[in-house]
Enzyme design. Structure first.
Site, mmCIF file in Angstrom:
data_model
loop_
_atom_site.group_PDB
_atom_site.id
_atom_site.type_symbol
_atom_site.label_atom_id
_atom_site.label_comp_id
_atom_site.label_asym_id
_atom_site.label_seq_id
_atom_site.Cartn_x
_atom_site.Cartn_y
_atom_site.Cartn_z
ATOM 1 N N HIS A 234 -24.071 19.608 8.944
ATOM 2 C CA HIS A 234 -24.349 18.785 10.126
ATOM 3 C C HIS A 234 -25.595 17.955 9.865
ATOM 4 O O HIS A 234 -26.701 18.485 9.839
ATOM 5 C CB HIS A 234 -24.589 19.663 11.349
ATOM 6 N N LYS B 58 -24.198 21.168 25.629
ATOM 7 C CA LYS B 58 -23.563 19.917 26.024
ATOM 8 C C LYS B 58 -22.669 20.121 27.241
ATOM 9 O O LYS B 58 -22.555 19.242 28.098
ATOM 10 C CB LYS B 58 -22.753 19.372 24.839
#
Length: 904
Positions: A152, A571
Site C-alpha cells: 500500500h 472509512k
C-alpha cells in the site's frame, strides 16, 4: 514557570542543538544547490516565498499575499519551486531521523537511565512489577513478533532516491565522531551535497506505474538491507539487557520473523494471482540466498585458522570431504594453499552449495535447516577450539539471520475478497444463485467439499480457474520452499462462517492437501467494517461449532488468526467508531474463542495515519484489551511507515526493540482490572454512536461524492503511479467505493485531515451533556484507551490548516457553502474538547519536540499547498489533459507528503 520546567526545557534545547545546526546547514546547502542549478534569481524567489509563508504564520502577512506570489506561475517554475521545498524536507526528515540515533547514543553514553521504550527499559519495568527471571524466560519461548510489509503506497520513493538518502545518513552520522578533522568533515558535507544534487536531478517517481515485481523489489530493499543487517544486533541487545537487569545468561529463542503481502494481495488487484505468488517466492528466495552467500564468503575470508594451530571438529572435516564429492567442480576449484585452513575450505564449499541452491542445481541444500546445521557445526567447532573471540560471534550472527529469514526471507500472505470466492463457488457448484443463499444454507452446501467427502466438478469459469490456480500454486510452493514460506490466507469482507469454509473447499479443489489429508493453510477472516466487527464474534462461534472446520483447526494446533481492519472501519464509521469497535471486538472475539478452547491470534491491519490505526506502537499495545496480546504481535507496516521505521539501521533496531518490549510488557503485566471500566465503556459506546452519526451525516449528505472529488486532489492521486493496485473499486458512488488509503491521503493533502477527527467533537459534546463532564475528565486521566485517542487527535489537529483546507473546498463551487461549514464547526468542536480534557491551552502543549517540528515545517509545506490549489484549478480547467500541469501537481502531492510525514 517553575525551575523544573525551565531546567527540562533547557536540557531539551541543549540536546536538540546538534539537530538545529544540521537543519541550518542542510538548508544552506540546499540553497547553494538551487542557486547552482537554476540561478541566484530563482533562489531569491524561493526565499521570498519562504519568508512570506513564515510571516503568514506569524500574522504579519496575509494568505492573499502568499497566494499572489504563487498564482499563475509558469508550470516549470511551479514544479521547480515545489521541488525546492520538497528537497528541504528530504534533508530535514533525514536530519531528524539521524538525531534519533544521536539521542539513543546519548542515553547509552550517559548510562544513568535506559532510553524510554527500549528493551532495557521494558525489562526494568517488568522487574519492578514483580516479573522474575524464570517468568520472563517462560514467556520468551512464546513471543512471536512479525511485522508484515504491504504494497500500500502512500509515499512513492524510488530506489535510486533511497540509496542517496542513505548516503546523506552516513555523512550526518559521521558528524558524531569528535576526532574528525576539518577537512574530513568538509569532505562529508561535500558528499552530502553530491547526494542532494543528484536527487534533485532525478525524477522522484517512475514514469510508469510500478509492477508487482517492482513492489517486491521495494520491500526487499528494506528486508534484505537494514533489517537483515540489524537482526543479530537486536538479539545481542536483548541478551545484554537480560544480563544487565536479571544477571542471567540465556539462549535466546527466535522472537522475530517477517511477512509480506507483495505478490499475494489479490484483493482488488487484477495484477496479482498465481503467477505473482510463484514469482515473488522465487524472488525472495534468490534475494536471501544472495545475502547468505556474500556473508559466508566474508566468513571464509575471516576464518583463516590452520589445522596445526586449532582443533577442528571431526564432523566438519568429514563434511569437507563429502562436499568435495557432492560438488566436484567446487572441490577442484579450492586453492591448494588453503588446504590447511579447514574453516575456509568448508565455508567455500557451503557457499558453492548456496549457489547451487539458488540455481536449482545438483548439490544444493534441500532446505534452510540443512544450511543452518552446517553453520551450527562451524560455531560448535569454533567454540570447542577456543574460537569464541576468533570468529564465533560473527558465525552466531549469521545463525540468527538464518533462523529469522530461512530460505524465504519473509512469509508471503495471500488475500482475496470473499465475493470472489463466492463467485468461484457459484461456478463450481453449478448454482448461479449460491451467493444469494442464507449463510446457514451456504455452510451446509460447502461442508462436503470442505471436508473432502465430495469434490467439485471441473469448470472453465474464469474466476474458478483463477482461484484454483492460486491454491495449486500454494501447494507447489509449500513443497518447493517449505511451509514457513507461506503466511496467512486472508479473506477480505468476511461476514459469515461460509466465507471461511469456501476457502477450505477451494484449497482442496486446488490440491492444497498434505499427507494427512488436511489443508496446510492458516485461514484468517478479515473483519473490516464497523458492522462486521460487531458480528465477528457470532461468525467465529458459528465457525468453531462446525465439525469440518474444527477438524481443520485441530490439525493446525487449535489456533485461529483473525485480522482486524483499521482502514475500512474508519472509512465506514469514522475514526471514533472504528477505534471503539476494534477495542470491543477484540474482547468479544477472545471470549468466543476461549469458550471453544481455541487460541486466538490477532493480526492488526494498521496504516500509517492515525485514522488507519497508525501511531505509537507502545501506547497502542499498552492500551489494548487485557489478554489480546499474549506474546504475539502481527501488524502491517505500510507506506511511508516502512521508510520512516526501517530505512536506517539504527532506527530499524529501535523500532523492533519498541515492538518486542511493548509486546512483553502487555503480555506479562497487562493493565490491571479497573472497577470503573464498566461506566467508561458505557460512555465510550455513547461517544462512538454519536460520533458515527455525525460522520455518516457528513459523508452521506447529498452531493458528497461530488464535493469530495472537487474539494480534494483525489483525481491527481488516482493518476499517480504509486502502486500496482487500482485506487478504487469501479465507479465511485460513495465512500465505500474508494479504497481507504487514497481516501485518507486526499483529505491529508488538502490539510484538513478530517478522517482522523471528524465526529469526535460531536460525540464528546453529546456525552458531556448526557453523562456529565466529570466522567470524561476521569476517562482522560485514568483510561489508557481514551487518553491515547485524545493524544493522537491532538497531533492530527496540530497539523491541520483550515485556511488552506478552505481554499481547496472552494474548488467545489457552490458545494463549498454546503459542506465546509460542517467541517469548520466539527473541527472547532473537536479542538475545544481535546484541549479541555487534556488541560491544555494550545495543541501539543505536552509534546514540545513535535510542536517545534511542525512549526519549522509549516512555512515550507504551506507554499506547496497554495501551489497545489492553483495548479489543480488550471489542470481541471484544461479538461484534466495537460500533462505538464499533472507532473507539477504530482510534485506537490509528494512534497506535502514529505512535509507532513503522516499521509495514508
Amino acid at each position: 514557570m517553575d525551575n523544573s520546567t525551565s531546567d527540562t526545557r533547557n536540557a531539551r534545547n541543549a540536546a536538540d542543538a546538534p539537530l538545529r545546526e544540521n537543519v541550518r546547514r542542510i538548508g544552506a546547502t540546499v540553497g547553494e544547490m538551487l542557486a547552482e542549478q537554476h540561478g541566484a534569481a530563482f533562489l531569491d524567489g524561493v526565499e521570498t516565498v519562504r519568508t512570506t509563508a513564515i510571516r503568514r504564520r506569524e500574522g504579519t502577512a496575509t494568505s492573499q499575499e502568499l497566494s499572489a506570489l504563487l498564482s499563475d506561475l509558469p508550470v516549470v517554475q511551479a514544479e521547480w519551486l515545489t521541488r525546492a521545498f520538497s528537497t528541504y524536507f528530504q534533508g530535514v526528515n533525514i536530519a531528524e531521523r539521524v538525531h534519533r540515533i544521536r539521542r539513543r547514543r546519548d542515553y547509552e553514553r550517559a548510562g544513568a537511565a535506559a532510553q524510554p521504550d527500549s528493551l532495557l527499559d521494558a525489562l526494568h519495568t517488568l522487574k519492578a512489577a514483580g516479573v522474575s527471571a524464570r517468568e520472563l524466560l517462560l514467556w520468551l519461548g512464546r513471543l512471536d513478533v512479525e511485522p508484515v510489509f504491504t504494497a500500500h503506497p502512500t509515499e512513492a520513493v524510488r530506489g535510486s532516491i533511497l540509496e542517496k538518502e542513505q548516503q546523506i545518513v552516513r555523512c550526518l552520522v559521521n558528524e558524531f565522531d569528535p576526532s574528525l578533522t576539518g577537512p574530513e568533515r568538509a569532505a562529508d558535507w561535500g558528499r552530502l551535497r553530491v547526494a542532494l544534487t543528484a536527487s534533485w536531478q532525478t525524477r522522484e517517481t517512475a514514469a510508469a506505474r510500478p509492477t508487482v515485481q517492482d513492489e517486491c523489489d521495494h520491500v526487499g530493499f528494506y528486508l534484505s538491507g537494514a533489517i537483515y543487517n540489524i537482526v543479530p544486533a537486536f538479539y545481542e541487545a536483548f541478551e545484554d539487557a537480560i544480563r544487565t537487569v536479571y544477571g542471567t545468561e540465556v539462549e535466546m529463542p527466535r522472537l522475530l520473523r517477517f511477512g509480506s503481502w507483495v505478490g499475494g494481495d489479490m484483493d482488488g488487484n487484477p495484477n496479482v494471482g498465481a503467477d505473482t505468488i510463484a514469482d515473488t517466492l522465487k524472488s525472495q528466495r534468490a534475494r536471501i540466498l544472495e545475502r547468505y552467500a556474500a556473508e559466508v564468503g566474508e566468513l571464509s575470508d575471516s576464518l583463516s585458522q590452520t589445522a596445526d594451530r586449532v582443533d577442528v571438529a571431526g564432523e566438519l572435516l568429514r563434511r569437507i570431504a563429502a562436499y568435495k564429492t557432492l560438488l566436484p567442480e567446487a572441490g577442484a576449484a579450492l586453492k591448494p594453499r588453503h588446504g590447511d585452513m579447514p574453516y575456509r575450505l568448508f565455508l567455500t564449499l557451503i557457499r558453492a552449495r548456496l549457489r547451487a541452491t539458488a540455481h536449482d542445481e545438483d548439490g544444493g541444500y534441500e532446505n534452510a535447516e540443512a544450511f543452518r546445521t552446517d553453520i551450527e557445526l562451524v560455531a560448535e567447532s569454533l567454540l570447542a577450539g577456543k574460537g569464541l573471540n576468533a570468529g564465533w560471534y560473527a558465525v552466531r550472527r549469521l545463525l540468527w539471520r538464518v533462523r529469522t529469514f530461512g530460505f524465504h526471507l519473509a512469509r508471503l500472505d495471500c488475500r482475496q475478497d470473499s465475493r470472489v470466492h463466492a463467485k468461484a463457488i457459484d461456478a463450481l457448484i453449478g448454482n448461479p444463485e449460491w451467493a444469494d443463499l442464507a449463510g446457514d444454507a451456504q455452510t451446509e452446501s460447502l461442508r462436503p467439499y470442505a471436508g473432502a467427502s465430495a469434490t467439485f466438478a471441473a469448470s472453465d469459469d474464469a474466476t474458478a480457474v483463477r482461484c484454483t490456480a492460486v491454491f495449486a500454486t500454494l501447494a507447489e510452493s509449500i513443497k518447493r520452499y517449505g511451509a514457513e514460506a507461506i503466511g496467512l490466507y486472508i479473506i477480505s469482507m468476511a461476514q459469515r462462517a461460509a466465507d471461511v469454509l469456501a476457502v477450505l473447499a477451494l484449497a482442496r479443489h486446488g490440491g492444497l492437501v498434505d499427507e494427512r489429508g488436511q489443508v496446510p493453510l492458516d485461514i484468517a477472516p478479515l473483519f473490516e467494517t464497523v458492522d462486521d466487527l460487531r458480528a465477528g464474534p457470532d461468525t467465529l462461534r458459528a465457525l468453531f461449532a462446525d465439525p469440518v472446520y474444527r477438524e481443520h483447526l485441530a490439525a493446525r494446533g487449535d489456533r485461529q488468526a483473525v485480522m482486524l481492519g483499521y482502514s475500512d472501519s474508519g472509512k465506514d464509521g469514522g475514526t471514533v467508531a472504528s477505534r471503539w469497535g476494534l477495542q470491543r471486538a477484540q474482547v468479544e472475539l477472545l471470549e468466543a474463542a476461549q469458550a471453544f478452547g481455541i487460541k486466538l491470534k490477532f493480526f492488526h491491519g494498521r496504516g500509517g495515519s492515525a485514522s488507519r490505526g497508525g501511531g505509537k506502537i507502545v501506547t497502542a499495545l499498552m492500551s489494548s484489551p487485557r489478554g489480546s496480546v499474549a506474546g504475539s504481535l502481527r501488524v502491517t507496516e505500510q507506506g511511508e511507515v516502512i521508510h520512516r521505521k526501517y530505512g536506517i539501521r539504527a532506527l530499524a533496531l529501535r523500532s523492533l526493540e519498541q515492538m518486542v518490549g511493548a509486546t512483553l510488557r502487555a503480555s506479562l503485566r497487562p493493565r490491571i482490572p479497573e472497577a470503573r471500566e464498566g461506566a467508561w465503556r458505557e460512555a465510550m459506546t455513547a461517544i462512538s454512536n454519536h460520533s458515527r452519526t455525525a460522520y455518516r451525516g457528513f459523508v452521506d449528505a447529498p452531493d458528497f461524492v461530488d464535493y469530495f472529488r472537487t474539494a480534494t486532489p483525489i483525481d491527481i492521486i488516482e493518476k499517480m503511479t504509486l502502486g500496482s493496485r487500482p485506487s478504487r473499486r469501479g465507479t465511485m458512488v460513495g465512500v465505500e467505493s474508494l479504497r481507504a488509503i487514497p481516501w485518507v491521503f486526499a483529505w491529508t493533502q488538502c490539510r484538513s485531515g478530517l478522517t482522523a477527527w471528524y465526529g469526535l467533537g460531536s460525540g464528546l459534546e453529546q456525552v458531556a451533556a448526557e453523562l456529565g463532564e466529570a466522567r470524561l475528565f476521569e476517562m482522560s486521566r485514568d483510561w489508557a484507551f481514551f487518553r491515547v485517542m485524545l493524544d493522537d487527535t491532538d497531533m492530527i489537529l496540530a497539523k491541520c490548516d483550515l485556511d488552506i483546507a478552505e481554499r481547496f473546498s472552494k474548488l467545489s463551487g457552490p458545494l463549498h457553502e454546503a459542506f465546509f461549514p460542517m467541517i469548520t464547526a466539527e473541527f472547532e468542536r473537536t479542538r475545544h474538547w481535546v484541549l479541555r480534557l487534556r488541560g491544555q491551552e494550545t495543541l501539543l502543549a505536552n509534546e514540545p519536540r513535535l510542536a517545534e517540528s511542525i512549526r519549522v515545517r509549516n512555512p515550507y509545506v504551506d507554499p506547496i499547498s497554495f501551489l497545489q490549489v492553483d495548479l489543480l484549478t488550471r489542470w481541471r480547467a484544461s479538461g484534466s489533459s495537460d500533462d505538464s500541469l499533472l507532473r507539477a501537481l504530482v510534485a506537490t502531492v509528494n512534497g506535502v507528503a514529505q512535509g507532513l510525514q503522516n499521509t495514508g
